[in-house]
Design a protein around this motif. Structure first.
Motif, PDB file in Angstrom:
ATOM      1  N   VAL A 136      37.500  26.772   7.227  1.00 37.81           N
ATOM      2  CA  VAL A 136      38.410  26.365   8.296  1.00 37.81           C
ATOM      3  C   VAL A 136      37.586  25.903   9.498  1.00 37.81           C
ATOM      4  O   VAL A 136      36.611  26.558   9.875  1.00 37.81           O
ATOM      5  CB  VAL A 136      39.327  27.538   8.711  1.00 37.81           C
TER       6      VAL A 136
ATOM      7  N   PHE B 192      42.516  23.554   8.181  1.00 38.49           N
ATOM      8  CA  PHE B 192      42.101  23.849   6.813  1.00 38.49           C
ATOM      9  C   PHE B 192      41.230  22.723   6.266  1.00 38.49           C
ATOM     10  O   PHE B 192      41.566  21.541   6.371  1.00 38.49           O
ATOM     11  CB  PHE B 192      43.325  24.040   5.911  1.00 38.49           C
TER      12      PHE B 192
ATOM     13  N   GLU C 247      47.262  22.807   9.834  1.00 42.02           N
ATOM     14  CA  GLU C 247      46.942  23.702  10.943  1.00 42.02           C
ATOM     15  C   GLU C 247      47.214  25.142  10.539  1.00 42.02           C
ATOM     16  O   GLU C 247      48.306  25.467  10.059  1.00 42.02           O
ATOM     17  CB  GLU C 247      47.758  23.343  12.185  1.00 42.02           C
ATOM     18  N   LEU C 248      46.246  26.011  10.737  1.00 36.85           N
ATOM     19  CA  LEU C 248      46.339  27.403  10.328  1.00 36.85           C
ATOM     20  C   LEU C 248      46.312  28.338  11.528  1.00 36.85           C
ATOM     21  O   LEU C 248      45.766  28.006  12.590  1.00 36.85           O
ATOM     22  CB  LEU C 248      45.163  27.773   9.414  1.00 36.85           C
TER      23      LEU C 248
ATOM     24  N   THR D 100      43.708  29.181  16.360  1.00 38.28           N
ATOM     25  CA  THR D 100      44.147  28.144  15.432  1.00 38.28           C
ATOM     26  C   THR D 100      42.943  27.434  14.831  1.00 38.28           C
ATOM     27  O   THR D 100      41.854  27.427  15.409  1.00 38.28           O
ATOM     28  CB  THR D 100      45.056  27.122  16.128  1.00 38.28           C
TER      29      THR D 100
ATOM     30  N   VAL E 138      42.839  34.259   7.431  1.00 39.08           N
ATOM     31  CA  VAL E 138      43.950  33.311   7.524  1.00 39.08           C
ATOM     32  C   VAL E 138      45.258  34.080   7.350  1.00 39.08           C
ATOM     33  O   VAL E 138      45.451  34.767   6.346  1.00 39.08           O
ATOM     34  CB  VAL E 138      43.840  32.211   6.455  1.00 39.08           C
TER      35      VAL E 138
ATOM     36  N   VAL F 296      50.332  29.375   8.441  1.00 37.66           N
ATOM     37  CA  VAL F 296      50.130  27.933   8.298  1.00 37.66           C
ATOM     38  C   VAL F 296      51.370  27.203   8.812  1.00 37.66           C
ATOM     39  O   VAL F 296      52.494  27.684   8.656  1.00 37.66           O
ATOM     40  CB  VAL F 296      49.856  27.561   6.825  1.00 37.66           C
TER      41      VAL F 296
ATOM     42  N   LEU G 243      48.423  24.690   1.674  1.00 37.57           N
ATOM     43  CA  LEU G 243      46.989  24.708   1.952  1.00 37.57           C
ATOM     44  C   LEU G 243      46.407  23.372   1.512  1.00 37.57           C
ATOM     45  O   LEU G 243      45.790  23.236   0.458  1.00 37.57           O
ATOM     46  CB  LEU G 243      46.304  25.872   1.233  1.00 37.57           C
TER      47      LEU G 243
ATOM     48  N   VAL H 154      41.199  34.802   2.923  1.00 33.14           N
ATOM     49  CA  VAL H 154      42.599  34.411   2.725  1.00 33.14           C
ATOM     50  C   VAL H 154      43.374  35.647   2.294  1.00 33.14           C
ATOM     51  O   VAL H 154      43.118  36.200   1.218  1.00 33.14           O
ATOM     52  CB  VAL H 154      42.715  33.297   1.662  1.00 33.14           C
TER      53      VAL H 154
END
Length: 236
Positions: free
Chosen positions: A22, A11, A48-49, A8, A68, A71, A43, A33
């Motif tokens: 990130v 962003f 949190e990604l 995790t 990535v 999300v 975004l 991405v």
């Protein structure tokens, strides 16, 4: 559709369509991405990604060791809750192929192939359904508002072209499908995004009237998986 080595991150910014900065384990990392869409609705700084780590990045000549793939969006879906959204634009085609092979359509499906040429076109999937040659175009959907999913999030002339080519195939006697893979849960309906691209909405309506089957399905999303799940009402 399975992932490995998921971490995790937070962003920070997106200098262009292909990379994002990130924060991961206290370090700012440049990440690929896996979606060139606008993605402005989730975004946002602080989001949190989910990020896939590629331990063999150097050996493969990758510019980044991270991608990535998901999300967490706040106040999302029909329950206005925190939802995990897969944003990997390559995942829907793989998930759709797995779904077909697992009996996703009502009739028996065999000989599933990806990226198949038809006349001057190339469709995402080709297969036999009850012995009849069939084609399917797959569109990943990440845009939603109050539980209503929409596509596209930006004008897509390529998308219009795909729809019209499928219409041609249907009129020649092939089974033809457009599958909108909604890369999240919490969705009640799907509609073409007429406000963003009216030509796409018109083409989809025409295709439906000409025998192209328009399907929408939500997905089970976890940190390691995206799996096509339940049908979603299509409003054209």
């Amino acid at each position: 559709m399975q992932y490995e080595h998921i971490v995790t991150g937070t962003f920070l910014k997106r200098p262009n369509r292909f990379i994002a900065h990130v924060m991961i384990d206290g370090r700012e990392e440049v990440c690929h991405v896996k979606n060139t869409g606008r993605l402005r609705e989730f975004l946002v700084p602080g989001a949190e990604l989910l990020v896939e780590f590629h331990p063999d990045a150097a050996a493969l000549g990758r510019k980044t060791a991270f991608s990535v793939i998901g999300v967490y969006k706040e106040n999302a879906g029909y329950n206005h809750e925190r939802l995990l959204i897969n944003m990997d634009s390559q995942a829907p085609n793989q998930a759709a192929a797995e779904w077909l092979n697992e009996g996703g359509l009502s009739l028996e499906v065999t000989e599933v192939k990806r990226e198949v040429t038809y006349h001057e076109s190339r469709f995402d999937l080709a297969f036999k359904q009850g012995g009849c040659p069939s084609f399917m175009e797959v569109k990943g959907v990440t845009l939603e508002h109050d539980g209503a999913a929409m596509f596209p999030d930006a004008p897509t002339e390529r998308g219009v072209k795909h729809i019209m080519e499928l219409r041609d195939a249907a009129m020649e006697g092939y089974h033809a499908y457009i599958l909108f893979v909604i890369q999240m849960k919490g969705i009640l309906s799907f509609s073409p995004n007429r406000a963003t691209h009216p030509e796409f909405a018109d083409a989809l309506k025409l295709a439906s009237e000409s025998g192209v089957h328009i399907l929408a399905r939500d997905c089970i999303i976890t940190k390691q998986e995206m799996k096509i799940d339940m049908p979603v009402k299509v409003i054209i």
